[in-house]
Design a protein around this motif. Structure first.
Motif, short mmCIF file in Angstrom:
data_model
loop_
_atom_site.label_atom_id
_atom_site.label_comp_id
_atom_site.label_asym_id
_atom_site.label_seq_id
_atom_site.Cartn_x
_atom_site.Cartn_y
_atom_site.Cartn_z
N PHE A 91 -33.38 43.64 -6.38
CA PHE A 91 -32.95 44.13 -7.75
C PHE A 91 -33.46 45.51 -7.92
N LYS A 92 -34.98 45.46 -7.74
CA LYS A 92 -35.77 46.53 -7.92
C LYS A 92 -35.19 47.60 -7.10
N THR A 93 -35.07 47.73 -5.84
CA THR A 93 -34.65 48.53 -4.99
C THR A 93 -33.29 49.37 -5.50
N ARG A 94 -32.39 48.32 -5.70
CA ARG A 94 -31.24 48.85 -6.41
C ARG A 94 -31.31 49.66 -7.54
N TYR A 95 -32.06 49.26 -8.49
CA TYR A 95 -32.43 50.11 -9.76
C TYR A 95 -33.00 51.56 -9.44
N ASN A 96 -34.03 51.22 -8.41
CA ASN A 96 -34.61 52.71 -8.08
C ASN A 96 -33.53 53.64 -7.36
N TYR A 97 -32.75 53.12 -6.60
CA TYR A 97 -31.58 54.15 -5.97
C TYR A 97 -30.57 54.36 -7.11
#
Length: 195
Positions: A91-97
């Motif tokens: 979830f956080k990785t998708r948000y950061n990208y």
């Protein structure tokens, strides 16, 4: 009197834990959380799903949707009752990208339970009683995406133990697919914390 005292104390403890969990989530690094409440109307089946965000990456969900049970004794396809604990690992990785995260759009894994009842099965080849039930206990890996118009798709693959009542038990995979709509999904680019 003791019974009521125990019930009241238990409710107070549960409410206290819930408010502490919300405070803990708000104190993290500012990345958006999972949706606090998400209700999905499934077009295939038809069916419904409710997902409750508990912590930043963890939710619980319950749904009635089509499912395919395949195990050593045969298969069963039809409506099933699904309950899940979902841990969203990217979830956080998708948000950061800069990728879409609306409507809990991420990949997840976790423990799962699915119950199949013979009266709502479309097709099966299981030998046994006419009114059987089959419960799946295992783990699943899932992929969920919701776009800003609210269209939602979920695919789950799992493996576990099938406990049969009126039919034989055994081990095997589980496949679950839904396509539906999330009423009231966010349509702006603003990220809103769900807690």
């Amino acid at each position: 009197m003791k019974k009521y005292t125990h019930i009241i104390l238990t409710l107070l403890v549960l409410l206290s834990l819930s408010s502490r969990a919300q405070q803990f989530v708000e104190d993290w690094d500012g990345a958006p959380n999972l949706e606090r409440h998400q209700f999905t109307l499934n077009f295939i089946g038809p069916g419904i799903r409710y997902e409750l965000g508990l912590f930043k990456n963890i939710s619980v969900s319950t749904s009635i949707a089509p499912g395919l049970a395949t195990y050593e004794e045969g298969y069963s396809f039809g409506l099933a009752w699904h309950t899940r604990v979902r841990y969203y690992h990217n979830f956080k990785t998708r948000y950061n990208y800069g990728m879409e995260i609306v409507g809990n759009s991420a990949n997840y894994f976790g423990p799962a339970r699915t119950v199949f009842w013979e009266p709502v099965q479309i097709s099966h080849n299981l030998d046994g009683q006419d009114n059987f039930s089959l419960a799946f206990y295992g783990g699943v890996y899932g992929w969920q995406r919701t776009n800003r118009k609210g269209f939602n798709s979920t695919i789950e693959l799992g493996f576990g133990y099938y406990d049969g009542i009126g039919v034989d038990s055994g081990f095997g995979p589980l496949i679950n697919f839904t396509f539906g709509w999330v009423p009231g999904s966010k349509k702006s680019d603003e990220i809103i914390k769900g807690y």
